[in-house]
Motif scaffolding. Structure first.
Motif, PDB file in Angstrom:
ATOM      1  N   ASP A  30       0.494  -1.354   0.142  1.00 38.97           N
ATOM      2  CA  ASP A  30       0.415   0.202  -0.111  1.00 38.97           C
ATOM      3  C   ASP A  30       1.100   1.318  -0.178  1.00 38.97           C
ATOM      4  O   ASP A  30      -0.333   2.472  -0.479  1.00 38.97           O
ATOM      5  CB  ASP A  30      -0.949   0.165   1.119  1.00 38.97           C
ATOM      6  CG  ASP A  30      -2.033  -0.748   1.009  1.00 38.97           C
ATOM      7  OD1 ASP A  30      -2.899  -1.753  -0.092  1.00 38.97           O
ATOM      8  OD2 ASP A  30      -2.590  -1.177   1.919  1.00 38.97           O
ATOM      9  N   LYS A 102       2.729   5.586  -4.920  1.00 39.66           N
ATOM     10  CA  LYS A 102       1.123   5.721  -4.083  1.00 39.66           C
ATOM     11  C   LYS A 102       0.998   7.052  -3.239  1.00 39.66           C
ATOM     12  O   LYS A 102       2.099   7.451  -3.000  1.00 39.66           O
ATOM     13  CB  LYS A 102       2.254   4.108  -3.230  1.00 39.66           C
ATOM     14  CG  LYS A 102       2.367   2.929  -3.851  1.00 39.66           C
ATOM     15  CD  LYS A 102       1.246   2.246  -3.922  1.00 39.66           C
ATOM     16  CE  LYS A 102       2.014   0.830  -5.015  1.00 39.66           C
ATOM     17  NZ  LYS A 102       2.202  -0.177  -3.893  1.00 39.66           N
ATOM     18  N   LEU A 201      -4.121   6.854   3.640  1.00 36.17           N
ATOM     19  CA  LEU A 201      -5.125   5.324   2.388  1.00 36.17           C
ATOM     20  C   LEU A 201      -6.739   5.662   2.191  1.00 36.17           C
ATOM     21  O   LEU A 201      -7.102   4.947   1.441  1.00 36.17           O
ATOM     22  CB  LEU A 201      -4.006   4.071   3.329  1.00 36.17           C
ATOM     23  CG  LEU A 201      -2.870   4.152   3.108  1.00 36.17           C
ATOM     24  CD1 LEU A 201      -2.234   2.637   3.475  1.00 36.17           C
ATOM     25  CD2 LEU A 201      -2.381   4.382   1.599  1.00 36.17           C
ATOM     26  N   ASN A 202      -7.211   5.574   3.750  1.00 39.36           N
ATOM     27  CA  ASN A 202      -8.828   5.509   3.650  1.00 39.36           C
ATOM     28  C   ASN A 202      -9.192   6.602   2.488  1.00 39.36           C
ATOM     29  O   ASN A 202      -9.875   6.528   2.226  1.00 39.36           O
ATOM     30  CB  ASN A 202      -8.828   5.543   5.220  1.00 39.36           C
ATOM     31  CG  ASN A 202      -8.877   5.159   5.743  1.00 39.36           C
ATOM     32  OD1 ASN A 202      -8.163   3.365   5.448  1.00 39.36           O
ATOM     33  ND2 ASN A 202      -8.560   4.632   7.783  1.00 39.36           N
ATOM     34  N   ASN A 205      -8.257   5.901  -0.920  1.00 36.74           N
ATOM     35  CA  ASN A 205      -9.756   4.899  -1.074  1.00 36.74           C
ATOM     36  C   ASN A 205     -11.588   5.556  -1.233  1.00 36.74           C
ATOM     37  O   ASN A 205     -11.852   4.595  -1.823  1.00 36.74           O
ATOM     38  CB  ASN A 205      -9.970   3.891  -0.294  1.00 36.74           C
ATOM     39  CG  ASN A 205      -8.220   2.825  -0.554  1.00 36.74           C
ATOM     40  OD1 ASN A 205      -7.687   2.577  -1.935  1.00 36.74           O
ATOM     41  ND2 ASN A 205      -7.881   2.565   0.607  1.00 36.74           N
TER      42      ASN A 205
END
Length: 206
Positions: A30, A102, A201-202, A205
């Motif tokens: 990730d 990323k 990251l949340n 997404n």
């Protein structure tokens, strides 16, 4: 895609690699990692004996301009091919490693915060601090076991370049960090950084 750069700096043997590896182990694919150490300059026209005597703890030994160029590309969502440094041969190898862009990219290195332009690129700056005795002992173990060095060469390098350059270029950047931790195994700091990354990251997404 928004890309967050997290810089993890600190003296040689401070535990920054331990901290970086813990984060990578937790988040797996990730996140991506870029190591400043891989950007030591090429020295193709010098002998091994000459390369051994180079001051690798001075900012000029690193091709930081290339690192900055690569980080700018990653910020724009472009993948890069990172150079690979051969510490046994004291020269950059002919290999490269693909680093994918990323939402979170960790950048690890001794002098990340020494360069103004590079330092300003980081959204979070972490400095891993540790006792000088611990740092030299870790460095001896690493260089002898992983880099094919003998004890005398490690000690000579430490006294001639590592120690004075740390005082001149690394230690002063401690005050520029957003977070200072005393060990790569500091669980409280690890949880804080993990939560910061999880939030990014949340959001990526959503």
């Amino acid at each position: 895609m928004n890309v967050t750069l997290i810089g993890i700096a600190g003296g040689s043997g401070s535990g920054k690699s331990t901290f970086t590896n813990r984060l990578k182990s937790y988040f797996q694919d990730d996140i991506s990692i870029v190591y400043h150490d891989n950007y030591y300059r090429r020295q193709d026209n010098t002998t091994y004996e000459q390369r051994v005597k180079v001051n690798y703890d001075h900012p000029d030994a690193l091709e930081t301009e290339l690192l900055i160029q690569h980080l700018k590309a990653l910020k724009q969502g472009q993948d890069i091919y990172c150079p690979v440094y051969d510490f046994v041969d004291h020269n950059r190898s002919n290999e490269t490693v693909l680093v994918k862009s990323k939402p979170v990219i960790l950048v690890e290195g001794i002098m990340l915060f020494e360069n103004d332009e590079l330092r300003d690129m980081f959204d979070m700056k972490i400095y891993v601090d540790s006792d000088a005795d611990e740092r030299i002992l870790r460095r001896i173990l690493r260089d002898v076991e992983q880099r094919g060095r003998d004890l005398n060469s490690v000690i000579t390098q430490y006294l001639n370049t590592v120690k004075p350059m740390h005082a001149l270029y690394v230690e002063p950047t401690r005050q520029m960090a957003d977070v200072v931790i005393n060990s790569g195994m500091n669980d409280v700091a690890f949880d804080v950084v993990c939560n910061y990354i999880k939030k990014i990251l949340n959001e990526a997404n959503l």
